[in-house]
Scaffold this motif. Structure first.
Motif, PDB file in Angstrom:
ATOM      1  N   VAL A  73      67.202  12.562   2.343  1.00  0.00           N
ATOM      2  CA  VAL A  73      67.352  14.010   2.570  1.00  0.00           C
ATOM      3  C   VAL A  73      66.051  14.619   3.080  1.00  0.00           C
ATOM      4  N   LYS A  74      64.913  14.053   2.591  1.00  0.00           N
ATOM      5  CA  LYS A  74      63.618  14.652   2.945  1.00  0.00           C
ATOM      6  C   LYS A  74      62.936  13.970   4.138  1.00  0.00           C
ATOM      7  N   ALA A  75      63.567  12.957   4.713  1.00  0.00           N
ATOM      8  CA  ALA A  75      62.917  12.208   5.804  1.00  0.00           C
ATOM      9  C   ALA A  75      62.597  13.127   6.984  1.00  0.00           C
ATOM     10  N   ASP A  76      61.541  12.784   7.709  1.00  0.00           N
ATOM     11  CA  ASP A  76      61.141  13.520   8.923  1.00  0.00           C
ATOM     12  C   ASP A  76      60.998  15.014   8.660  1.00  0.00           C
ATOM     13  N   GLY A  77      60.220  15.338   7.633  1.00  0.00           N
ATOM     14  CA  GLY A  77      59.969  16.756   7.357  1.00  0.00           C
ATOM     15  C   GLY A  77      61.224  17.500   6.943  1.00  0.00           C
ATOM     16  N   CYS A  78      62.064  16.855   6.145  1.00  0.00           N
ATOM     17  CA  CYS A  78      63.299  17.466   5.613  1.00  0.00           C
ATOM     18  C   CYS A  78      64.293  17.802   6.730  1.00  0.00           C
ATOM     19  N   ALA A  79      64.340  16.948   7.781  1.00  0.00           N
ATOM     20  CA  ALA A  79      65.225  17.235   8.917  1.00  0.00           C
ATOM     21  C   ALA A  79      66.690  17.335   8.478  1.00  0.00           C
ATOM     22  N   GLU A  80      67.130  16.391   7.634  1.00  0.00           N
ATOM     23  CA  GLU A  80      68.529  16.406   7.191  1.00  0.00           C
ATOM     24  C   GLU A  80      68.802  17.629   6.314  1.00  0.00           C
ATOM     25  N   LEU A  81      67.822  17.955   5.478  1.00  0.00           N
ATOM     26  CA  LEU A  81      67.987  19.133   4.616  1.00  0.00           C
ATOM     27  C   LEU A  81      68.104  20.402   5.460  1.00  0.00           C
ATOM     28  N   LEU A  82      67.284  20.484   6.502  1.00  0.00           N
ATOM     29  CA  LEU A  82      67.349  21.657   7.388  1.00  0.00           C
ATOM     30  C   LEU A  82      68.728  21.788   8.028  1.00  0.00           C
TER      31      LEU A  82
END
Ligand code: SF4
Length: 381
Positions: A73-82
């Motif tokens: 969820v937090k990978a790549d600066g929270c890309a998925e969360l965004l």
């Protein structure tokens, strides 16, 4: 060495977290848990050495799975969360600033908390001025006073919506299947998230900002169905917040509890060269019993000491075993023999027990009549 260090002995302190605060607040009358948590005592190790190991706790598999899901969820600066928040809030991803507090400034709790505070203060001012932009604060560190002990808390992420409200985001690895999750797991997640909301509101209030900027609906991120694809949903924690605030206010200050305990009391397990405890279990049990407990059946799902405290309550035939509602209805009668003695008329009530004694005798009479009637029916049949 301060008093709490003496109580804990030479063991590393076990940090408080949102789960332990929620559990402590669920049983504010228990001095034993308050002392153990304030001193950072490893309750699980104590219970194990006393021969009453806790029956719960996450398996290694569950912990690994939870970490992997959070990482996703937090990978790549929270890309998925965004992406999830954009769907939920209607955020423009381009307007969101991502800040990882763990990677900024000095290491250590004090620096991380100061950085979190600085970020949230700035965001709250911008929100109050109507200039709020989307911000995601990763690895924030909050502080909360719990019965006179300062506790550090680490929510997964705090989001400031472009509309100007802060949301606590809880990333959990239990699945949401067909839009529904296990109610007990959602309830536990809501209780923990309420602790973060409360701590965040406390921080904003201390900064002179409006605590109401923190939303009462937290964002729960879980795997969807049987895949590992994250999905997000709102959970309203108003009820949990009200309970938490009330219970935290009822906690006795830890220094007052410590004043009532022997000055040389310690829960030191006296680890040998290989770390194995060498302290005799009965000596440790005597030390633990010096701190009054308030067992309730709910302890069985929230506290590592539950099986020890339940055995102790059984030895004492304590009314605590019957649950809080019954115990409170019994108006301070501490043991089941006391209750039966009053109900059966074998014991004269003290002045302040007259009312409960009348009620118990009445119930006892109804019960005896019902048994008598049932016995006659059986005899006729
Ligand atoms: S299990 Fe024991 S120590 Fe833990 S909260 Fe219950 S009574 Fe207190």
């Amino acid at each position: 060495m301060n008093r709490l260090d003496v109580l804990r002995g030479p063991h590393p302190a076990v940090d408080h977290n949102a789960r332990t605060i929620a559990a402590l607040a669920a049983n504010p009358g228990c001095d034993r848990r308050a002392v153990f948590d304030a001193a950072g005592v490893d309750k699980r190790a104590i219970a194990r050495h006393l021969g009453h190991p806790a029956p719960f706790g996450q398996s290694v598999f569950a912990i690994t799975r939870a970490r992997a899901f959070e990482k996703l969820v937090k990978a790549d600066g929270c890309a998925e969360l965004l992406r999830l928040l954009r769907e939920l809030f209607g955020l423009d991803v381009g307007e969101v600033t991502y800040v990882d507090v763990a990677e900024t400034g000095e290491p250590g709790h004090a620096a991380r908390h100061a950085r979190t505070r600085e970020l949230l203060r700035g965001a709250a001012r911008a929100a109050a001025d109507g200039r709020a932009a989307g911000v995601l604060v990763d690895h924030p560190l909050l502080r909360l006073d719990v019965g006179g002990t300062e506790v550090h808390l680490e929510p997964d992420v705090i989001a400031l919506q472009a509309g100007g409200r802060f949301h606590v985001i809880a990333i959990k690895s239990f699945a949401i299947i067909d839009g529904r999750a296990e109610p007990a797991q959602v309830a536990a997640a809501a209780r923990q998230a309420a602790v973060y909301v409360h701590a965040l509101r406390t921080l904003l209030a201390a900064e002179g900002a409006d605590p109401a900027l923190v939303a009462h609906n937290v964002v729960l991120v879980c795997p969807k169905d049987f895949a590992n694809t994250p999905t997000a949903t709102f959970v309203d924690v108003r009820q949990q917040l009200a309970v938490l605030a009330r219970q935290l206010a009822r906690l006795t200050r830890i220094d007052r509890i410590l004043d009532r305990l022997p000055p040389d009391l310690t829960f030191d397990l006296r680890p040998g060269p290989d770390g194995t405890p060498t302290r005799p279990a009965d000596d440790l049990a005597r030390a633990v019993r010096q701190v009054p407990a308030r067992f309730a059946p709910e302890c069985l799902s929230t506290c590592d000491m539950a099986y020890f405290c339940r055995a102790e309550a059984r030895e004492q035939a304590a009314t605590d075993l019957l649950g809080r509602a019954v115990r409170d209805a019994l108006g301070g009668l501490a043991t089941i023999p006391e209750v039966l003695g009053l109900a059966e008329g074998a014991r004269e009530p003290a002045e302040d027990e007259a009312e409960i004694a009348d009620r118990l005798r009445l119930v006892h009479r109804f019960y005896a009549e019902a048994l008598d009637a049932a016995a006659k029916e059986v005899a006729v049949a």
